[in-house]
Design an enzyme around this catalytic site. Sequence first.
Site, mmCIF file in Angstrom:
data_model
loop_
_atom_site.group_PDB
_atom_site.id
_atom_site.type_symbol
_atom_site.label_atom_id
_atom_site.label_comp_id
_atom_site.label_asym_id
_atom_site.label_seq_id
_atom_site.Cartn_x
_atom_site.Cartn_y
_atom_site.Cartn_z
ATOM 1 N N GLY A 124 1.060 -1.029 0.148
ATOM 2 C CA GLY A 124 -0.155 0.383 0.480
ATOM 3 C C GLY A 124 0.847 1.067 -0.012
ATOM 4 O O GLY A 124 0.701 2.169 0.357
ATOM 5 N N ASP A 161 -2.352 -7.761 -5.793
ATOM 6 C CA ASP A 161 -3.439 -8.022 -4.678
ATOM 7 C C ASP A 161 -2.776 -8.767 -3.593
ATOM 8 O O ASP A 161 -2.757 -9.700 -4.002
ATOM 9 C CB ASP A 161 -4.575 -7.567 -5.245
ATOM 10 C CG ASP A 161 -5.937 -7.904 -4.730
ATOM 11 O OD1 ASP A 161 -5.392 -7.567 -3.294
ATOM 12 O OD2 ASP A 161 -7.202 -8.237 -4.885
ATOM 13 N N VAL A 162 -2.419 -7.078 -2.715
ATOM 14 C CA VAL A 162 -1.835 -8.467 -1.007
ATOM 15 C C VAL A 162 -3.062 -8.876 -0.644
ATOM 16 O O VAL A 162 -2.955 -10.199 0.077
ATOM 17 C CB VAL A 162 -1.036 -7.759 -0.224
ATOM 18 C CG1 VAL A 162 -0.075 -7.043 -0.651
ATOM 19 C CG2 VAL A 162 -2.122 -6.445 0.552
ATOM 20 N N ASN A 216 1.437 -2.603 5.311
ATOM 21 C CA ASN A 216 0.318 -1.403 5.717
ATOM 22 C C ASN A 216 -0.881 -0.609 4.576
ATOM 23 O O ASN A 216 -1.971 -0.478 4.806
ATOM 24 C CB ASN A 216 1.489 -0.344 5.204
ATOM 25 C CG ASN A 216 0.885 1.287 4.631
ATOM 26 O OD1 ASN A 216 0.351 1.874 5.729
ATOM 27 N ND2 ASN A 216 0.386 1.701 3.563
ATOM 28 N N SER A 222 -4.945 -0.014 14.262
ATOM 29 C CA SER A 222 -5.914 0.576 14.087
ATOM 30 C C SER A 222 -6.404 0.532 15.419
ATOM 31 O O SER A 222 -7.078 -0.007 16.176
ATOM 32 C CB SER A 222 -7.103 0.892 12.910
ATOM 33 O OG SER A 222 -8.070 1.990 13.543
ATOM 34 N N TYR A 253 -13.900 -3.278 9.846
ATOM 35 C CA TYR A 253 -12.626 -2.538 9.679
ATOM 36 C C TYR A 253 -11.961 -2.655 11.875
ATOM 37 O O TYR A 253 -11.101 -3.338 11.377
ATOM 38 C CB TYR A 253 -12.122 -1.670 9.371
ATOM 39 C CG TYR A 253 -11.852 -0.659 9.436
ATOM 40 C CD1 TYR A 253 -10.547 -0.712 8.633
ATOM 41 C CD2 TYR A 253 -10.882 0.386 10.564
ATOM 42 C CE1 TYR A 253 -9.166 -0.342 8.262
ATOM 43 C CE2 TYR A 253 -9.831 0.771 10.744
ATOM 44 C CZ TYR A 253 -9.154 1.259 9.706
ATOM 45 O OH TYR A 253 -7.858 1.684 9.417
ATOM 46 N N ALA A 269 -12.414 -5.463 13.363
ATOM 47 C CA ALA A 269 -12.427 -6.906 13.369
ATOM 48 C C ALA A 269 -11.031 -7.146 12.476
ATOM 49 O O ALA A 269 -10.805 -8.591 12.987
ATOM 50 C CB ALA A 269 -13.499 -7.643 13.008
ATOM 51 N N ALA A 270 -10.562 -7.199 11.463
ATOM 52 C CA ALA A 270 -9.950 -6.903 10.804
ATOM 53 C C ALA A 270 -8.463 -6.770 11.587
ATOM 54 O O ALA A 270 -7.937 -6.848 11.544
ATOM 55 C CB ALA A 270 -9.414 -6.779 9.734
ATOM 56 N N LYS A 271 -8.860 -5.163 11.964
ATOM 57 C CA LYS A 271 -7.353 -4.419 12.726
ATOM 58 C C LYS A 271 -7.309 -5.243 14.319
ATOM 59 O O LYS A 271 -5.992 -5.425 14.450
ATOM 60 C CB LYS A 271 -7.508 -2.637 12.871
ATOM 61 C CG LYS A 271 -7.883 -2.644 11.411
ATOM 62 C CD LYS A 271 -6.288 -2.540 10.871
ATOM 63 C CE LYS A 271 -6.370 -1.866 9.265
ATOM 64 N NZ LYS A 271 -5.110 -1.877 9.033
HETATM 65 P P1 NAP Z 1 -4.956 5.230 2.303
HETATM 66 O O1 NAP Z 1 -3.997 6.575 1.536
HETATM 67 O O2 NAP Z 1 -5.605 4.723 1.379
HETATM 68 O O3 NAP Z 1 -4.091 4.253 1.385
HETATM 69 C C1 NAP Z 1 -3.530 2.851 1.847
HETATM 70 C C2 NAP Z 1 -3.394 2.131 0.135
HETATM 71 O O4 NAP Z 1 -3.261 1.047 0.198
HETATM 72 C C3 NAP Z 1 -3.696 2.710 -0.577
HETATM 73 O O5 NAP Z 1 -2.343 3.215 -1.887
HETATM 74 C C4 NAP Z 1 -4.480 1.597 -1.953
HETATM 75 O O6 NAP Z 1 -4.090 1.455 -3.379
HETATM 76 C C5 NAP Z 1 -3.747 0.621 -1.049
HETATM 77 N N1 NAP Z 1 -4.260 -0.860 -1.521
HETATM 78 C C6 NAP Z 1 -5.638 -0.812 -1.045
HETATM 79 N N2 NAP Z 1 -5.716 -2.353 -0.996
HETATM 80 C C7 NAP Z 1 -4.741 -3.258 -1.643
HETATM 81 C C8 NAP Z 1 -4.505 -4.052 -2.512
HETATM 82 N N3 NAP Z 1 -5.395 -5.055 -1.800
HETATM 83 N N4 NAP Z 1 -3.641 -4.604 -2.874
HETATM 84 C C9 NAP Z 1 -2.168 -4.276 -2.690
HETATM 85 N N5 NAP Z 1 -2.441 -2.225 -1.895
HETATM 86 C C10 NAP Z 1 -3.817 -2.058 -1.662
HETATM 87 O O7 NAP Z 1 -4.618 4.777 3.611
HETATM 88 P P2 NAP Z 1 -3.590 4.968 4.803
HETATM 89 O O8 NAP Z 1 -4.350 5.988 5.253
HETATM 90 O O9 NAP Z 1 -2.273 5.211 4.377
HETATM 91 O O10 NAP Z 1 -3.504 3.863 5.991
HETATM 92 C C11 NAP Z 1 -2.560 2.940 5.715
HETATM 93 C C12 NAP Z 1 -3.059 1.746 7.061
HETATM 94 O O11 NAP Z 1 -2.808 2.575 7.913
HETATM 95 C C13 NAP Z 1 -4.370 1.472 6.520
HETATM 96 O O12 NAP Z 1 -3.845 -0.406 6.804
HETATM 97 C C14 NAP Z 1 -5.025 1.565 7.368
HETATM 98 O O13 NAP Z 1 -6.220 1.115 7.649
HETATM 99 C C15 NAP Z 1 -4.049 1.925 8.454
HETATM 100 N N6 NAP Z 1 -4.562 3.178 9.524
HETATM 101 C C16 NAP Z 1 -5.306 4.219 9.011
HETATM 102 C C17 NAP Z 1 -5.851 5.222 9.757
HETATM 103 C C18 NAP Z 1 -5.769 6.872 8.807
HETATM 104 O O14 NAP Z 1 -6.933 8.019 9.455
HETATM 105 N N7 NAP Z 1 -5.367 7.229 7.795
HETATM 106 C C19 NAP Z 1 -5.911 5.492 10.903
HETATM 107 C C20 NAP Z 1 -5.905 3.789 11.203
HETATM 108 C C21 NAP Z 1 -5.307 2.719 10.592
HETATM 109 P P3 NAP Z 1 -4.945 2.569 -3.652
HETATM 110 O O15 NAP Z 1 -4.758 3.613 -4.250
HETATM 111 O O16 NAP Z 1 -5.001 1.696 -5.585
HETATM 112 O O17 NAP Z 1 -6.460 1.767 -3.836
#
Ligand code: NAP
Length: 263
Positions: free
Chosen positions: A29, A79-80, A106, A158, A171, A173-175
């Site tokens: 990601g 696709d992970v 991530n 998360s 979400y 449950a997964a986290k």
């Molecule tokens: P984001 O901006 O939506 O970025 C997520 C990235 O993951 C995107 O580039 C997306 O690709 C990629 N992705 C999605 N599904 C995928 C798959 N099946 N295989 C490979 N890549 C995939 O999210 P973020 O906010 O940076 O979040 C990063 C991590 O932190 C996530 O695990 C999220 O749950 C966790 N998190 C985030 C927050 C928050 O407030 N932002 C809070 C707690 C936890 P596409 O662009 O092509 O869709």
Amino acid sequence: MTGGVEAGEGGASAEGRASSEARVAVVTGAGRGIGRAVAVMLAAQGVDVVAVDLGLDGAEETAALVRNHGRRAIALKADVALDPDVEALFAAVREEFGRLDILVNNAGITRDALLAKLTEHDWDLVVDVNLKSVFLCCRHAVALLRESGEGRIVNLSSATGQMGNVGQVNYAAAKAGVIGVTKTLGKELARWNITVNAVAPGFIETAMTEAVPEKVRTMLLESVPLRRAGSPDDVANAVCFLASDAAAYVTGQVLAVNGGMYV
Ligand code: NAP
């Protein structure tokens, strides 16, 4: 989907052969948001990076940012949540770098809905991308990480997985599952000197949280003692610490990066 990975240009054989002793990280990601911030910060600390994403464009941009730090980088589309993609991804890492020291799980998505409206499809999708992917990546990475002699796995959980959140049962449950995987693999992989830790961010400004309505955002931020949203770099700092030599004796832990909203 693809059942295989697609490599972006410039990566594989192009540059940085001289840095073959550098540590190598896979960041999933990595095409934007927290994943990109982690990839760039690791590069600034001397690590070569494999930037993995569903979309090759974002991963390519991240790889270019890594190269700006003088590190070697390749971009891979995968696709992970799909085993054949993940298998091909780590085969490509072995082929191109011959080593792996750090895995940052991530990649993540949300599909929010209250229980009554949540479809089975969106349950499965969110659990597969946020949780099953961690299992698949760890399983396929472990041989390479064992060879490194001091592997590091950092998983993105998360605050929602720790405290629950209305409209996010899939979400959450997964986290929460990611925390279970982290604690278990922290014990299981210790015999090979592989540490496994999680970072649990709170409310971070990325594309994932862009769509949160203003009213909800204000309410959420009122529950944050530090009174601001986090940045991708706030999270990347924690990930890079857990991936560093400084965290050699830390495993099975969950590091909250949430401005104090849940302790
Ligand atoms: P984001 O901006 O939506 O970025 C997520 C990235 O993951 C995107 O580039 C997306 O690709 C990629 N992705 C999605 N599904 C995928 C798959 N099946 N295989 C490979 N890549 C995939 O999210 P973020 O906010 O940076 O979040 C990063 C991590 O932190 C996530 O695990 C999220 O749950 C966790 N998190 C985030 C927050 C928050 O407030 N932002 C809070 C707690 C936890 P596409 O662009 O092509 O869709």
